[in-house]
Design an enzyme around this catalytic site. Sequence first.
Site, PDB file in Angstrom:
ATOM      1  N   CYS A 133      -1.989   8.955   2.581  1.00 33.18           N
ATOM      2  CA  CYS A 133      -1.509   8.428   1.295  1.00 33.18           C
ATOM      3  C   CYS A 133      -2.506   8.647   0.163  1.00 33.18           C
ATOM      4  CB  CYS A 133      -1.158   6.952   1.422  1.00 33.18           C
ATOM      5  SG  CYS A 133      -2.512   5.906   2.009  1.00 33.18           S
ATOM      6  N   GLU A 139       0.874  -1.172   0.000  1.00 33.91           N
ATOM      7  CA  GLU A 139       0.000   0.000   0.000  1.00 33.91           C
ATOM      8  C   GLU A 139       0.911   1.222   0.000  1.00 33.91           C
ATOM      9  OE1 GLU A 139      -3.231   0.072  -0.281  1.00 33.91           O
ATOM     10  OE2 GLU A 139      -3.462  -2.098  -0.256  1.00 33.91           O
TER      11      GLU A 139
END
Length: 477
Positions: free
Chosen positions: A254, A220
């Site tokens: 993110c 991720e």
Amino acid sequence: MDRSLTSAPLRALEDAFQAMVARSRTEPAPNLAERLDRLARLRAVVADSEERFRQAISADFGHRSAVETTIAETLLVFSEIRHATKHLKTWMAPQRVATALQFLPARNRLIPQPLGVIGIIAPWNYPLQLTLAPAVGAIAAGNRVIIKPSELVPHFSALLKDAVGQKFDASEMLVTGTEDEVAKAFATLPFDHLVFTGSTRVGRLVAEAAGRNLTPVTLELGGKSPAIIDGSADLDEAAERVAYGKLLNAGQTCIAPDYVLVPQNSVQAFAEKVRAQMRRMFGTDPANKDYTAVISDRHYARLEGLVADAASRGAKILQPAKPNDPNWKAHRKFPPTLVVGASEEMAVMREEVFGPVLPVLGYRDRTDAIAFVNRRDRPLALYWFGKDRAARDEVLSRTVSGGVTVNDCLFHFTQINQPMGGVGASGTGAYHGEWGFRTFSKLKPVFYRSKFNRLADLYPPYGGKIARLEKMMRFMS
């Protein structure tokens, strides 16, 4: 590993890993009751220390909004556990799979099995949620878990290690120390699956280390997630939602919008609207308890460098009314900043921002905006604002990203029935809900032959029977 050449933390890590592997081989498939018990204990880890986790995370950040910790971390973990608990019995059940006509009356089934030992390398930006959300999927799938927290959140890491140790046996789930040598060695262990959340640069190193053991990885990562403001968008509405998406956790997210593409004739107006919304939400006082600090002095200096570079190259910088107030830096709060007229040679457009700095760029037409996005690595997220469905669908069909939210930011991540994952440089693999269960399971195909099946006709000696069987199989294919 030569024990004479290793430190105590490394020996402890290796011993814990080997013990967990041994247990996973002798007790490979915990039943439903055991998994539900582990999920309940994981919930207790969070519930029993909820306020202490909030305080520890805030201490690590210098200041972390308590509300943001609750809504973006604690509640999302509770949601993951509740969802897994509700659906686990169904997920664990063997799945019926169609059997080709020529093999009837046989049966096919897919049987989910635990992989074994799962490693999780956790980030600092959402240390509770991005540590325990993948752990939920791993535990639900029947695995054992080792977590390596980030060294940038030492208060949280120590608390998590203690809380997990009180609720779990070391053969079920444990948290390592954050020593540098442990971090470097962690990805080299032959886990049955490894999860890493963090930067693309470090993700490449993790994938390389895991690859030596053929360890499958879920990465991720991040990247430059664009927000596209279509000509049909309501600028006031889009400005409010982009401002929130950008400033949650002070942009240290993110999937935060990394830059905004706006029709050329609306760039200045949109930037002013976003600045007004940022001021309305968080004011101009660095001591505002709702506004989160930057994680470290090094990251703060990096953001200063991005803004200074953009200004030196001709960008217009928009900040709150008192951007030079020394209290911003004293509180390690970076003032919300818009970089208007950003260009591709600026560092702010070449690096992931990961902070409360938002470049705003103009585009000529829809094709221009799509081309701009497609010239870059695949982003982890993409945001589109507007009312023109044809324009929306063109952007969706002609761009590739980890996920999309239409007419808002971030919220695709919160959809527990949808997978969360990147693509290309923004990551690989996915988890959340059943997707996590599947990621951390081996879906083992099993073929049950019936005693009435004619498969023996395939055995030698072949003779005429094989010709008849071949003719039948060709007819059925």
